[in-house]
Scaffold this active site. Structure first.
Site, mmCIF file in Angstrom:
data_model
loop_
_atom_site.group_PDB
_atom_site.id
_atom_site.type_symbol
_atom_site.label_atom_id
_atom_site.label_comp_id
_atom_site.label_asym_id
_atom_site.label_seq_id
_atom_site.Cartn_x
_atom_site.Cartn_y
_atom_site.Cartn_z
ATOM 1 N N VAL A 176 85.023 63.018 49.799
ATOM 2 C CA VAL A 176 85.065 61.631 50.264
ATOM 3 C C VAL A 176 83.760 61.220 50.932
ATOM 4 O O VAL A 176 83.118 60.238 50.532
ATOM 5 C CB VAL A 176 86.235 61.441 51.249
ATOM 6 N N ILE A 177 83.352 61.955 51.958
ATOM 7 C CA ILE A 177 82.158 61.582 52.716
ATOM 8 C C ILE A 177 80.914 61.643 51.830
ATOM 9 O O ILE A 177 80.058 60.754 51.871
ATOM 10 C CB ILE A 177 81.999 62.504 53.939
ATOM 11 N N ILE A 179 80.567 61.326 48.492
ATOM 12 C CA ILE A 179 80.485 60.270 47.482
ATOM 13 C C ILE A 179 80.234 58.909 48.117
ATOM 14 O O ILE A 179 79.418 58.119 47.633
ATOM 15 C CB ILE A 179 81.768 60.254 46.620
ATOM 16 N N HIS A 438 98.428 34.675 38.811
ATOM 17 C CA HIS A 438 97.412 34.765 37.749
ATOM 18 C C HIS A 438 96.241 33.841 38.093
ATOM 19 O O HIS A 438 96.452 32.688 38.485
ATOM 20 C CB HIS A 438 98.016 34.339 36.407
#
Length: 457
Positions: A176-177, A179, A438
């Site tokens: 995590v850190i 990337i 939408h």
């Protein structure tokens, strides 16, 4: 003797104190270092400031994706000062809160156990009927590299203190850190190389989404999969890293090496073996998973000090529950389980809610996977962010939503919706009967749910 001593004033410790002080004033909180939490000072908040600047710059430089033309340069010289300015704002808010606590409730210093009811701090001893250990964690670091590289080896604790952006950075790790920071630095113009022990990036356990993430991220980032440095040395030009790639000996030089290979618990600083010789090995501590109680002692461990989910909201939740259990330790209540929720702030974002693909497979749960690609998703195309995909996991018998994993734009928001659906035991039919405006990215989730429904039929 105190009713309760809390060791550590991070997110879990602060949460524990706020709950405990409702029930007793005979308590003490001991903290070694800053009183402003890892999240605010060196974690969640400063990293998101850096990522925000990086993504804004990336958007400007890729304006052609929305038919705009940009020509020019962007001055990044003030980025790190901006990161620290906002970081200091967030930490100041925490410190204002802590400063309002009575002085007799707080001690700054390093605590260590003398026995199961006594700790020593700054040469003085303090006793309590119960303890909460919320000492957090520290980035793991290679001691040999640290000695060799000195200031050129940094962790997430030091990176935000850099006065300016470096020209080059080598990142060790692909979690995590690693990337998040690698992509942010790359987008801010820093020449960045990532050394990954495996072919895994981030947290995705779905084989399909993991492969998709590897393809998308490696198209932007220089990720050296299954390659770690053979040697590192300090030179006048920077940290020289030697490695083998495609069978060839290679070398690169970087201003800094960012060690992002995980974190280790700070429990080792407490001398738990003084309580019991069996507590020498921290990996074998007899901690009850439902209550976080240490053996049958009036000691509870919370937050990053011992967890499989090192996230802020889980730490706060555990801290509060630990305070309640400490005041009733002979009959501790099981911690109310929050539906798992995890987010990686890369681009596209990664997120998971509920049980992961890996967990469901390991536990041999009969489920089906609904998939939606965001490459052709309408709103994603409009935004120029049409990458990635999402998976939802549906119980084949009950049709309940069990979990989801995503690698797509705005995953941080959609993961919350999915998490709440899981918490409410929503079925596939319930979910598809809800409104989907939408054009929105949430329609991509509906596509995944429809895919699951077709398989059930």
């Amino acid at each position: 003797m105190y009713d309760l001593i809390i060791i550590g004033a991070g997110t879990a410790g602060i949460s524990a104190y706020k709950e405990a002080v409702k029930h007793t004033q005979n308590l003490l909180i001991i903290n070694d270092g800053p009183w402003d939490t890892t999240c605010a000072r060196v974690g969640c908040m400063p990293s998101k400031v850096l990522i925000s600047a990086a993504n804004r710059m990336h958007g400007i430089q890729h304006a052609e994706e929305t038919a705009l033309n940009f020509e020019g340069t962007i001055d990044t010289s003030k980025v790190m000062a901006h990161v620290r300015q906002l970081r200091d704002r967030f930490t100041a808010a925490t410190l204002r809160d802590v400063n309002q606590w009575p002085d007799e409730h707080k001690i700054s210093g390093k605590a260590s156990f003398i026995d199961s009811s006594t700790v020593e701090v700054n040469g003085s001893q303090y006793q309590a009927k119960a303890f909460i250990l919320a000492v957090g964690s520290t980035p793991a670091i290679n001691a040999e590299w640290q000695q060799t590289l000195g200031r050129r080896l940094i962790t997430s604790d030091q990176i935000f203190e850099l006065e300016t952006l470096p020209e080059s950075l080598a990142v060790i790790g692909s979690g995590v850190i690693a990337i998040e920071l690698a992509q942010a630095m790359h987008r801010l113009g820093v020449k960045t190389a990532v050394f990954a022990r495996s072919r895994r990036v981030g947290t995705l356990s779905s084989p399909h989404l993991q492969n998709l993430a590897q393809q998308v991220l490696s198209a932007e980032l220089d990720i050296k999969f299954e390659i770690l440095p053979e040697s590192i040395k300090n030179t006048a030009a920077g940290a020289e890293i030697s490695f083998i790639e495609n069978g060839q000996q290679q070398k690169i030089t970087a201003d800094y090496v960012l060690a992002a290979t995980g974190r280790r618990s700070n429990l080792e600083s407490l001398n738990l073996q003084k309580i019991c010789s069996d507590f020498q090995d921290l990996k074998k501590l007899p901690i009850h998973s439902d209550t976080k109680q240490l053996a049958d002692l009036p000691i509870f461990i919370t937050g990053d000090a011992f967890t499989a989910a090192p996230v802020q909201h889980e730490a706060a939740h555990e801290g509060k529950q630990a305070a309640i259990n400490c005041l009733n330790f002979k009959n501790p209540a099981k911690n109310k389980k929050l539906t798992p929720l995890g987010i990686v702030f890369c681009s596209p974002e990664m997120a998971s809610a509920g049980q992961s693909f890996q967990q469901l497979t390991k536990n041999k749960i009969d489920f089906i996977t609904g998939f939606a690609s965001f490459e052709k998703q309408g709103r994603a195309i409009v935004l120029g962010q049409n990458q990635g995909g999402a998976e939802v996991y549906i119980d084949r018998k009950t049709h309940q939503l069990l979990g989801a994993e995503m690698f797509c734009p705005a995953a941080e928001h959609m993961a919350h919706l999915l998490c709440w659906m899981i918490q409410q035991n929503a079925t596939l039919e319930d979910i598809l009967n809800q409104a989907y405006y939408h054009p929105t990215l949430e329609e991509g989730l509906r596509t995944a749910f429809k895919h699951a429904r077709r398989q059930l039929r």
